[in-house]
Write a protein that holds these residues in place. Structure first.
Motif, mmCIF file in Angstrom:
data_model
loop_
_atom_site.group_PDB
_atom_site.id
_atom_site.type_symbol
_atom_site.label_atom_id
_atom_site.label_comp_id
_atom_site.label_asym_id
_atom_site.label_seq_id
_atom_site.Cartn_x
_atom_site.Cartn_y
_atom_site.Cartn_z
ATOM 1 N N ARG A 145 0.834 -1.211 0.000
ATOM 2 C CA ARG A 145 0.000 0.000 0.000
ATOM 3 C C ARG A 145 0.869 1.261 0.000
ATOM 4 N N GLU A 146 1.942 1.241 0.770
ATOM 5 C CA GLU A 146 2.829 2.403 0.818
ATOM 6 C C GLU A 146 3.434 2.674 -0.557
ATOM 7 N N ARG A 147 3.836 1.619 -1.239
ATOM 8 C CA ARG A 147 4.408 1.769 -2.581
ATOM 9 C C ARG A 147 3.357 2.290 -3.558
ATOM 10 N N ALA A 148 2.137 1.756 -3.465
ATOM 11 C CA ALA A 148 1.062 2.206 -4.352
ATOM 12 C C ALA A 148 0.783 3.692 -4.142
ATOM 13 N N LEU A 149 0.774 4.124 -2.917
ATOM 14 C CA LEU A 149 0.548 5.553 -2.639
ATOM 15 C C LEU A 149 1.675 6.410 -3.215
ATOM 16 N N ALA A 150 2.908 5.929 -3.105
ATOM 17 C CA ALA A 150 4.031 6.675 -3.674
ATOM 18 C C ALA A 150 3.911 6.756 -5.191
ATOM 19 N N LEU A 151 3.537 5.656 -5.826
ATOM 20 C CA LEU A 151 3.389 5.656 -7.285
ATOM 21 C C LEU A 151 2.191 6.482 -7.726
ATOM 22 N N PHE A 152 1.163 6.529 -6.929
ATOM 23 C CA PHE A 152 0.004 7.388 -7.208
ATOM 24 C C PHE A 152 0.474 8.828 -7.387
ATOM 25 N N GLY A 153 1.379 9.251 -6.523
ATOM 26 C CA GLY A 153 1.935 10.595 -6.641
ATOM 27 C C GLY A 153 2.931 10.724 -7.776
ATOM 28 N N LYS A 154 3.841 9.762 -7.865
ATOM 29 C CA LYS A 154 4.894 9.819 -8.892
ATOM 30 C C LYS A 154 4.314 9.790 -10.305
ATOM 31 N N LEU A 155 3.252 9.007 -10.507
ATOM 32 C CA LEU A 155 2.620 8.916 -11.823
ATOM 33 C C LEU A 155 1.591 10.020 -12.051
ATOM 34 N N ARG A 156 1.448 10.897 -11.078
ATOM 35 C CA ARG A 156 0.572 12.079 -11.144
ATOM 36 C C ARG A 156 -0.903 11.711 -11.331
ATOM 37 N N VAL A 157 -1.300 10.592 -10.773
ATOM 38 C CA VAL A 157 -2.701 10.180 -10.860
ATOM 39 C C VAL A 157 -3.576 11.163 -10.088
ATOM 40 N N TRP A 158 -3.027 11.793 -9.087
ATOM 41 C CA TRP A 158 -3.741 12.785 -8.286
ATOM 42 C C TRP A 158 -3.971 14.092 -9.043
ATOM 43 N N ASP A 159 -3.285 14.267 -10.155
ATOM 44 C CA ASP A 159 -3.246 15.563 -10.836
ATOM 45 C C ASP A 159 -4.284 15.667 -11.957
ATOM 46 N N THR A 160 -5.517 15.289 -11.679
ATOM 47 C CA THR A 160 -6.583 15.430 -12.674
ATOM 48 C C THR A 160 -7.491 16.579 -12.266
ATOM 49 N N GLU A 161 -8.106 17.191 -13.247
ATOM 50 C CA GLU A 161 -8.918 18.373 -12.993
ATOM 51 C C GLU A 161 -10.029 18.116 -11.973
ATOM 52 N N ARG A 162 -10.664 16.950 -12.058
ATOM 53 C CA ARG A 162 -11.799 16.658 -11.166
ATOM 54 C C ARG A 162 -11.412 15.748 -9.999
ATOM 55 N N ASN A 163 -10.119 15.577 -9.783
ATOM 56 C CA ASN A 163 -9.626 14.740 -8.679
ATOM 57 C C ASN A 163 -10.266 13.355 -8.688
ATOM 58 N N ASN A 164 -10.280 12.742 -9.878
ATOM 59 C CA ASN A 164 -10.943 11.449 -10.006
ATOM 60 C C ASN A 164 -10.064 10.398 -10.693
ATOM 61 N N GLY A 165 -8.772 10.498 -10.475
ATOM 62 C CA GLY A 165 -7.866 9.487 -11.004
ATOM 63 C C GLY A 165 -7.852 8.259 -10.107
ATOM 64 N N VAL A 166 -7.615 7.103 -10.723
ATOM 65 C CA VAL A 166 -7.557 5.838 -9.982
ATOM 66 C C VAL A 166 -6.329 5.059 -10.447
ATOM 67 N N LEU A 167 -5.541 4.594 -9.481
ATOM 68 C CA LEU A 167 -4.402 3.731 -9.759
ATOM 69 C C LEU A 167 -4.772 2.310 -9.358
ATOM 70 N N ILE A 168 -4.627 1.390 -10.301
ATOM 71 C CA ILE A 168 -4.763 -0.037 -10.011
ATOM 72 C C ILE A 168 -3.340 -0.583 -10.022
ATOM 73 N N TYR A 169 -2.881 -1.017 -8.849
ATOM 74 C CA TYR A 169 -1.485 -1.423 -8.659
ATOM 75 C C TYR A 169 -1.429 -2.913 -8.338
ATOM 76 N N LEU A 170 -0.554 -3.617 -9.041
ATOM 77 C CA LEU A 170 -0.346 -5.042 -8.817
ATOM 78 C C LEU A 170 1.129 -5.279 -8.528
ATOM 79 N N LEU A 171 1.409 -5.863 -7.378
ATOM 80 C CA LEU A 171 2.767 -6.226 -6.982
ATOM 81 C C LEU A 171 2.897 -7.742 -7.132
ATOM 82 N N LEU A 172 3.591 -8.171 -8.181
ATOM 83 C CA LEU A 172 3.655 -9.595 -8.512
ATOM 84 C C LEU A 172 4.303 -10.462 -7.438
ATOM 85 N N ALA A 173 5.369 -10.010 -6.827
ATOM 86 C CA ALA A 173 6.077 -10.840 -5.855
ATOM 87 C C ALA A 173 5.171 -11.289 -4.715
ATOM 88 N N GLU A 174 4.173 -10.493 -4.406
ATOM 89 C CA GLU A 174 3.255 -10.828 -3.315
ATOM 90 C C GLU A 174 1.824 -11.051 -3.792
#
Length: 179
Positions: free
Chosen positions: A76-105
């Motif tokens: 979850r911590e990594r997904a939150l970091a990538l949410f920011g790094k990939l600028r998913v938060w940076d949409t006009e209506r604040n409605n971006g969604v990140l679907i994150y899959l961590l294969l090792a786990e």
């Protein structure tokens, strides 16, 4: 059981997690999601975004960086970091969604921006994650991610329908991020 046993089990669990992550790399992502599957997933995101006013990003990561493993950080911590790094938060209506899959786990995280998250309850998000989890257990990575995109699409269409008077906007890339 001696008092040191729980501590020893914790060290062993951490070592197993570390080794599991060191054995997964980007080639494993390409094995479970070859180029053709990644192209189909990207096309599915593009198609989905014509049906709502939101943005969806898919990110598949083979393993956590060592700095996350060292700190025993959850996916979850990594997904939150990538949410920011990939600028998913940076949409006009604040409605971006990140679907994150961590294969090792086989960990699944969905991070939604505040515009959508305040309209969708936890049970709805759990249903999306559970559906993807069942597909992963069956080895159906592409199908599971497609189902997750469809589920998120439904939530976005319900709360952010497309504006028929405006041309469709694409604020974020639709390509799957592979790390």
């Amino acid at each position: 059981m001696p008092p040191q046993a729980p501590a020893k089990r914790g060290v062993i669990a951490r070592l197993r997690r570390f080794l599991r992550h060191r054995f997964w790399d980007e080639a494993d992502v390409r094995r479970v999601l070859p180029a053709a599957a990644l192209a189909r997933l990207s096309a599915r995101v593009t198609e989905s975004e014509l049906k709502h006013g939101g943005e969806i990003r898919l990110c598949v990561e083979a393993s956590l960086p060592i700095s996350y493993l060292w700190r025993h950080a959850p996916a979850r911590e990594r997904a939150l970091a990538l949410f920011g790094k990939l600028r998913v938060w940076d949409t006009e209506r604040n409605n971006g969604v990140l679907i994150y899959l961590l294969l090792a786990e086989h960990a699944i995280e969905i991070v939604a921006d505040r515009g959508l998250n305040r309209r969708v309850d936890a049970a709805q998000w759990h249903a999306v994650v559970d559906g993807l989890g069942r597909s992963l257990k069956a080895g159906q990575f592409e199908q599971g991610l497609i189902q997750a995109v469809r589920a998120v699409e439904g939530l976005l269409a319900e709360h952010f329908p497309p504006d028929p008077s405006a041309p469709p906007r694409n604020e974020l890339p639709d390509a799957v991020v592979v790390i």
